[in-house]
Write an enzyme that holds these catalytic residues in place. Structure first.
Site, PDB file in Angstrom:
ATOM      1  N   LYS A 127       8.479  -1.670  -0.639  1.00  0.00           N
ATOM      2  CA  LYS A 127       7.425  -0.658  -0.622  1.00  0.00           C
ATOM      3  C   LYS A 127       6.045  -1.229  -0.943  1.00  0.00           C
ATOM      4  O   LYS A 127       5.043  -0.776  -0.384  1.00  0.00           O
ATOM      5  CB  LYS A 127       7.768   0.502  -1.554  1.00  0.00           C
ATOM      6  N   ASN A 150       1.498   3.112  -7.352  1.00  0.00           N
ATOM      7  CA  ASN A 150       2.355   2.217  -8.127  1.00  0.00           C
ATOM      8  C   ASN A 150       2.010   0.749  -7.893  1.00  0.00           C
ATOM      9  O   ASN A 150       2.642  -0.136  -8.445  1.00  0.00           O
ATOM     10  CB  ASN A 150       3.825   2.463  -7.750  1.00  0.00           C
ATOM     11  N   HIS A 196      17.635   1.319 -11.124  1.00  0.00           N
ATOM     12  CA  HIS A 196      17.125   2.299 -12.100  1.00  0.00           C
ATOM     13  C   HIS A 196      18.092   3.470 -12.319  1.00  0.00           C
ATOM     14  O   HIS A 196      17.661   4.597 -12.603  1.00  0.00           O
ATOM     15  CB  HIS A 196      15.773   2.865 -11.649  1.00  0.00           C
TER      16      HIS A 196
END
Length: 471
Positions: A127, A150, A196
Site C-alpha cells: 500500500k 499512514n 495484526h
C-alpha cells in the site's frame, strides 16, 4: 493544515500524540475547539507542548463534557481489549473517532461542487509503494495531488481542502477501524494476508476493518481490488455482485478476462473486454518484481479511473523513483549491492524481496509476527546465509536450522559487518546484502524507518568517499 470546525466551541479529548494525534489536535484547535490533549508518554507530551498544544490530563477530566474522543490509531480500540479511555468514552456516550474521520467529516460538510477527489489505498502489503506511485503519476501529469495518511504526512497536515485537489491516502486497518463517514472516489484494496490479528480479534475482524474502505462508495465510484490471493478474490467477486461501485480487478499473476493484468512485467488494460498493451514494466527501474507489478497495475487502474490516459500513466511509472525502505538500493561496494527493505515487517512483505534477488546475504529479525519466517521456506535456496538480530534471532535460527546457514548477530551493525565480510570473501557476482527483517522493529528501533535509516548510514560509512550520498 485542514482546520476542523465541526467542534468549534466544544471540548474534544485527543489521546495519543504521535503524528496523527498531534495533527488532529492542531486541526481541532485551528477550527475553534477546546482541545484536551494527552499522552501517557512524557516525551510525546513535551513534543506536543513544543508544538503549541496545551496539555490536559483527560484521565482526571469530567467526560460528560467531551463531544468526542479522537484516538491515535496506535491505541487499542477493540482488541486485544479496549484501552481504558475507550471504555471511559463508551460508558459516558462519547463518540470515539480518528484523524481520518475528522478529515472525512470536513469533506462531507462541503457542497458537492467544492469536494476534492479522494483516493484511498489499503492492503496487507504494497500500500505504501502504491500510494506513493499514484501520487507521483498524478503530480507528473500536472494534477494537484496531496499524498499522506499512514505514509509521510498526516492527513490533517495536508494542504487545505480544494475542489481541484486529489487526496491520495494510505490507510491502515487501525485507521479504518475508526472511520465511519469516508467516501472514496477510488478505493484500492491491494491484497490480504494474516497480520495484526491481535488488534482485530482474528482474521475476520482484520478483513472487516480493511473492507470499511468501500463502505460509503456510490455508483459513481471505483473499487480497485487485487486478485492474487484468495481473500481478495472473494472480496472482488462479492463486491462485483452486490456493491454499487464499479469494480476493477488487477493481477500480477493472472491474465484477467476483464481488468488490469501485469503478468511477466507486461501491462495490459482489458477493462473493455479487449486487451490493450500499455507498456513494459521492466522499463520502470523502481518497479522490480512481481509484487511491484501488482503495485503498478493498481496505480494504473486508479489513475485511469481519475481520467488519465495510458501513455501519461506509463510515463509516470517509468519515472517513479521508488519508496524509501522498500527494496531501496542504498549502495554498492566491490560489486556487492546493499538493499534496504526495512518496511518488510512480516513474512509476506519479505517474500517479495527474497523472490526478487539471488545470492542473498539476508539480515532478518526484530519483533516476530505469529507466522515467523516458515512461510518463506520455498525461497530459502536464494539465501546464501542469514544474519539474525533482535528478539526473533533464536526462533528464526531454529526455523533456518539445516536449511540455511545462520549467524546470530544481536545488533544490526554486527549483522552488516558479518554479511559484508562473508560476501567479499565469497567473491560471487551479483551478491546482495538484504535487510528484509520480516519483523516489527520496536525492540531496537523507534520504527521501521529508523531501522532503515540506521542500515543506510552503516552502508554509507563503508562507501568510498566518491560514492557517499550527501544531503
Amino acid at each position: 493544515m485542514i482546520p476542523i470546525t465541526e467542534y468549534a466551541g466544544k471540548d474534544v479529548a485527543v489521546y495519543g500524540l504521535g503524528r496523527s494525534g498531534l495533527s488532529a489536535a492542531k486541526a481541532l484547535k485551528a477550527g475553534g475547539a477546546r482541545v484536551h490533549a494527552w499522552d501517557d508518554n512524557e516525551e510525546m507530551r513535551a513534543r506536543a507542548e513544543a508544538a503549541g498544544i496545551a496539555l490536559s490530563d483527560i484521565n482526571k477530566r469530567d467526560w460528560q463534557t467531551f463531544a468526542a474522543l479522537v484516538l491515535s490509531p496506535g491505541i487499542p480500540y477493540k482488541f486485544p481489549q479496549p484501552h481504558r479511555l475507550v471504555r471511559m468514552a463508551e460508558m459516558t456516550g462519547v463518540p470515539v473517532i480518528g484523524d481520518m474521520e475528522l478529515f472525512a467529516r470536513a469533506v462531507q460538510a462541503l457542497p458537492e461542487r467544492a469536494r476534492p477527489k479522494i483516493v484511498a489505498i489499503t492492503g496487507t502489503n504494497g500500500k505504501s509503494t502504491t500510494t506513493a506511485l499514484i501520487g507521483h503519476i498524478l503530480k507528473q501529469a500536472g494534477r494537484d495531488a496531496r499524498v499522506g495518511g499512514n505514509i509521510g504526512t498526516g492527513v490533517l497536515d495536508l494542504a487545505a481542502l480544494h475542489s481541484n485537489a486529489i487526496y491520495v491516502l494510505e490507510m491502515s486497518s487501525y485507521q479504518l477501524d475508526l472511520v465511519k463517514s469516508l467516501r472514496c472516489d477510488v478505493a484500492v484494496f491491494m491484497n490480504l494476508s494474516p497480520d495484526h490479528l491481535d488488534r482485530h480479534g482474528g482474521m475476520d475482524g482484520y478483513q472487516a476493518a480493511k473492507m470499511r474502505i468501500f463502505q460509503n462508495q456510490t455508483d459513481k465510484d471505483v473499487a480497485v481490488i487485487g486478485f492474487d490471493d484468495v481473500y481478495s478474490q472473494s472480496i472482488a467477486i462479492g463486491l462485483s455482485a452486490r456493491g454499487p461501485q464499479k469494480v476493477v480487478q488487477i493481477s500480477s499473476t493472472y491474465t484477467l478476462g476483464k481488468g488490469i493484468s501485469a503478468v511477466d512485467g507486461r501491462l495490459y488494460d482489458n477493462q473493455s473486454g479487449k486487451a490493450e498493451f500499455v507498456g513494459k514494466l521492466d522499463e520502470c527501474p523502481a518497479l522490480v518484481g512481481r509484487h511491484n507489478y501488482q503495485n503498478a497495475a493498481a496505480a494504473y487502474a486508479a489513475c485511469r479511473a481519475l481520467g488519465l490516459d495510458p501513455a501519461t500513466i506509463m510515463a509516470g511509472l517509468k519515472s517513479f523513483p521508488g519508496l524509501a525502505h522498500r527494496m531501496e538500493a542504498v549502495g554498492e561496494i566491490d560489486g556487492i549491492r546493499f538493499i534496504n527493505d526495512s518496511k518488510a515487517t512480516n513474512a509476506q512483505a519479505a517474500e517479495q524481496a527474497l523472490r526478487s534477488f539471488r545470492n542473498i546475504y539476508w539480515i532478518a529479525g526484530g519483533v516476530p509476527k505469529a507466522e515467523g519466517i516458515a512461510p518463506l521456506a520455498s525461497l530459502f535456496p536464494n539465501v546464501i546465509k542469514a544474519y539474525l538480530i533482535g528478539q526473533a534471532e533464536d526462533v528464526f535460527a531454529a526455523t533456518l536450522n539445516g536449511k540455511v546457514p545462520a549467524q546470530v548477530c544481536g545488533a544490526l551493525e554486527r549483522a552488516v559487518d558479518a554479511a559484508f565480510r562473508d560476501a567479499k570473501a565469497a567473491g560471487e557476482p551479483g551478491a546482495v546484502i538484504l535487510l528484509s527483517p520480516a519483523c516489527a522493529s520496536q525492540d531496537q528501533f523507534k520504527d521501521y524507518e529508523h531501522r532503515g535509516d540506521i542500515f543506510r548510514s552503516l552502508v554509507q560509512d563503508r562507501l568510498p568517499a566518491s560514492l557517499k550520498v550527501t544531503a
